[in-house]
Design a protein around this motif. Structure first.
Motif, PDB file in Angstrom:
ATOM      1  N   ILE A 222      30.133  30.744  35.434  1.00  6.57           N
ATOM      2  CA  ILE A 222      30.743  29.730  36.467  1.00  6.57           C
ATOM      3  C   ILE A 222      32.000  29.434  36.374  1.00  6.57           C
ATOM      4  CG2 ILE A 222      29.900  27.635  37.216  1.00  6.57           C
ATOM      5  CD1 ILE A 222      27.118  28.249  36.622  1.00  6.57           C
ATOM      6  N   ASN A 223      32.480  29.235  34.795  1.00  2.83           N
ATOM      7  CA  ASN A 223      33.561  28.535  34.494  1.00  2.83           C
ATOM      8  C   ASN A 223      34.800  29.714  35.064  1.00  2.83           C
ATOM      9  OD1 ASN A 223      35.274  26.364  33.373  1.00  2.83           O
ATOM     10  ND2 ASN A 223      36.075  28.165  32.270  1.00  2.83           N
ATOM     11  N   ASP A 224      34.590  30.929  34.986  1.00  6.10           N
ATOM     12  CA  ASP A 224      35.703  31.938  35.331  1.00  6.10           C
ATOM     13  C   ASP A 224      35.516  32.094  36.839  1.00  6.10           C
ATOM     14  OD1 ASP A 224      36.211  32.086  32.520  1.00  6.10           O
ATOM     15  OD2 ASP A 224      34.823  33.981  32.317  1.00  6.10           O
ATOM     16  N   TYR A 225      34.592  31.849  37.430  1.00  3.93           N
ATOM     17  CA  TYR A 225      34.346  32.405  38.772  1.00  3.93           C
ATOM     18  C   TYR A 225      34.819  31.014  39.487  1.00  3.93           C
ATOM     19  CZ  TYR A 225      32.009  33.165  43.428  1.00  3.93           C
ATOM     20  OH  TYR A 225      31.918  33.376  44.711  1.00  3.93           O
ATOM     21  N   GLN A 226      34.989  29.910  38.914  1.00  6.14           N
ATOM     22  CA  GLN A 226      35.824  28.746  39.536  1.00  6.14           C
ATOM     23  C   GLN A 226      37.145  28.853  39.443  1.00  6.14           C
ATOM     24  OE1 GLN A 226      34.328  25.542  36.899  1.00  6.14           O
ATOM     25  NE2 GLN A 226      32.724  24.995  38.121  1.00  6.14           N
TER      26      GLN A 226
END
Length: 647
Positions: A610-614
């Motif tokens: 999720i963090n990287d996708y953000q």
């Protein structure tokens, strides 16, 4: 979360700076909306020493972040986020909190802070007598006489005797309070306690709870700040056969046999955060931890290096070792934190009173001398039955008082009385007392509110901070909608991102083990022989752990192959290992299963995905904003800024 911190960096840290320019010019325009160089410099200079990324200290790199920030604000206003009711409530709540820092009377605050420091350096052990009394009761003779009589009985018969006879837990209380210092009690009680000598009972005094007498059993200097280490065994264990009390006693035996505290902590402590450091804890003061038993045991150790016997708290079984004890901190080192506590504490009423008196001198105030008599004529028994209403012919447009040019009307005070009547239900107070008390409360609230409402125009520092938060809150809401929620709720996109970058999310090698540990190599050789003969850990423990001696302890679990509990040269393979020397002890490790490195599933890696996708979503979104809004940078102003800063 790192994305949130990145985008809020400019917001949360961008406070007012002492940097000033000779000439303020337009640095950039976002869709023809000017952004001044002073605003950029205020943010840049305040953050300069706080950011670790060198690229953000470079003017061009920082201007990129600042421009993105302005683009996001432009988008937030385009989407009318500033008109959202939730946003407006949150902003007003912050404004009220910030305003408190500017509504203090400095001389009174400084005196209270110094007093709090002096008191925090003394611990008081006390008991008290309390005769409960309603805060608004004016007929106090009976309660006063009652507490006075109880005081006389305690002097003659002793506290415990009177407590057994009179304490009922509803109207009369006789309680042991243990040790406390500044901020632990309401300010009036705290003051009486510190003003009463050791071994004496105070005279009766009143707080909002009733009449008290405090019995000062002891006063001692603060115990200072202790650095300690501990070994802890949790009360609840995954291994149902492991007895926590027996485990801690086994560890204590090994310590008495000469094994080091630090080594045993690394091997066996269930407090993972401290175990890797040999059990060492962050320094703490008396009253700072949630376990009084732990504190008392730790502070009772007389010398550095002393170790306690095993003891139990609500969290588990412990052995504690004293590392260092430092005396109380100097006033200059704790002044800021004490000032914050003073402003939150009940003593803040003294600060408010002083501030109101100062504001009375600052503002032009005029009173309607007929107002109090008029309101006294309106109050009847309905008020004390909480059913009172303003009459139909109420003169609501008349001025009660005015502050500068702002009139405060009868209608506002009438509404205040309507609300206030709930605290007078069933009371029997003179009407004049009610009006005088509520008029003073309403006036104090009004003058402080007037100061708050005009603070942006009176204080430039406050105005800058408020602007930064106003913009930051808009930015947070915008990022939540455009980036964070999209990343966490877009299950299809998240899965596609994971599949594309699956190689980034890996488990390291892990092992499921049962590990035998001993301080003596000969004992470990015996353990290894018995394991190879098929003996169980219970049989081995029974054979080697004779009465009074704890020669072997077992640990089982699943560990990363680089876990500090495992030897550095540990060979990862299924079966019984050779004897290893690690953490000043000898170990044999029975590897039950080897869990090789491999891809984490989406569920296992979800937080990082999720963090990287953000990050990817935000980058694409910023590109869209650049296409939507035209950004123009004044190169000459930017050059002048670089020359002045030397960047």
């Amino acid at each position: 979360m790192s994305i949130k911190f990145k985008c809020l960096l400019v917001v949360l840290l961008a406070l007012n700076s002492s940097f000033s320019q000779d000439k303020d010019e337009v640095l950039l325009r976002v869709d023809d909306e000017p952004v001044m160089s002073s605003e950029f410099l205020r943010v840049y200079n305040k953050n300069l020493d706080l950011v670790k990324d060198e690229s953000q200290k470079d003017i061009d790199g920082y201007l990129k972040l600042f421009t993105e920030y302005q683009l996001k604000l432009k988008e937030a206003r385009r989407l009318k986020f500033h008109e959202d009711k939730k946003y407006q409530r949150e902003f007003l709540s912050y404004k009220k909190q910030l305003t408190k820092n500017y509504l203090s009377e400095n001389k009174v605050t400084e005196a209270l802070v110094k007093e709090a420091y002096n008191r925090s350096n003394i611990d008081i052990n006390a008991s008290h007598i309390l005769v409960r009394l309603d805060e608004f009761t004016t007929d106090t003779i009976s309660a006063y006489n009652n507490v006075l009589a109880l005081r006389e009985r305690v002097l003659k018969e002793g506290f415990d005797v009177v407590k057994a006879d009179m304490h009922n837990g509803s109207t009369i209380f006789l309680e042991d309070l243990g040790y406390f210092s500044a901020f632990k009690m309401v300010y009036g009680f705290e003051t009486a306690a510190y003003n009463t000598p050791k071994g004496e009972l105070s005279k009766p005094f009143r707080t909002q709870f009733g009449f008290h007498v405090v019995n000062i059993k002891n006063k001692r200097p603060s115990r200072g700040t202790l650095t300690a280490a501990h070994i802890m065994i949790n009360l609840k264990q995954a291994d149902s056969l492991l007895d926590p009390k027996q485990r801690i006693n086994d560890i204590y035996k090994k310590m008495n046999q000469g094994e080091s505290f630090e080594s045993l902590a690394k091997q066996f402590s269930d407090d993972k955060s401290s175990a890797k450091n040999g059990g060492k804890l962050s320094a703490f003061k008396s009253g700072q931890l949630s376990s009084e038993i732990f504190e008392d045991t730790a502070f009772s150790l007389k010398n550095n290096g002393d170790v306690s016997k095993p003891f139990k708290t609500q969290y588990g079984w412990h052995i504690v070792k004293r590392i260092d004890l430092k005396p109380v901190q100097k006033f200059k080192d704790v002044k800021t934190s004490l000032e914050a506590r003073v402003k939150r504490d009940s003593r803040s009423k003294l600060i408010n009173t002083a501030m109101v008196n100062e504001l009375k001198k600052r503002y032009k105030i005029s009173y309607n001398q007929e107002a109090k008599a008029y309101f006294e004529s309106l109050i009847n028994n309905d008020f004390f039955a909480r059913t009172w209403r303003l009459p139909e012919n109420f003169e609501k447009e008349k001025t009660l008082f005015s502050i500068n040019s702002r009139p405060f009307l009868y209608n506002e005070f009438g509404s205040h009385l309507m609300t206030a009547q709930r605290v007078y239900g069933g009371k029997n107070k003179p009407v004049s007392d009610v009006i005088n008390k509520e008029f003073e409360a309403f006036f104090e609230k009004s003058i402080l509110q007037f100061r708050e409402d005009n603070l942006e125009f009176e204080n430039e520092d406050f105005a800058n901070i408020l602007k930064e938060y106003r913009d930051g809150l808009l930015l947070f809401d915008l990022m939540e909608k455009e980036v964070w929620n999209k990343a966490s709720k877009d299950t299809v996109g998240l899965e596609a991102y994971y599949n594309k970058h699956k190689s980034n999310y890996q488990w390291e090698d892990r092992v499921e083990v049962v590990m035998a540990s001993a301080a003596d190599e000969s004992n470990m050789k015996t353990v290894l022989k018995m394991i190879k003969k098929g003996k169980s850990k219970e049989e081995i423990s029974e054979a080697l752990n004779t009465e009074g001696k704890q020669n072997v302890i077992y640990t089982k679990g699943t560990f990363n192959t680089r876990d500090s509990k495992l030897p550095n040269n540990f060979q990862v393979k299924k079966g019984v290992s050779k004897i290893y020397m690690h953490n000043e002890a000898f170990h044999v490790i029975d590897v039950k299963a080897v869990l090789p490195a491999g891809n984490k599933t989406l569920e296992e890696a979800k937080g990082n995905v999720i963090n990287d996708y953000q990050t990817e979503i935000e980058a694409e979104w910023i590109s869209d904003l650049h296409r939507r809004f035209k950004v123009e940078v004044n190169k000459d102003v930017l050059k002048a800024i670089k020359a002045k800063i030397g960047n």
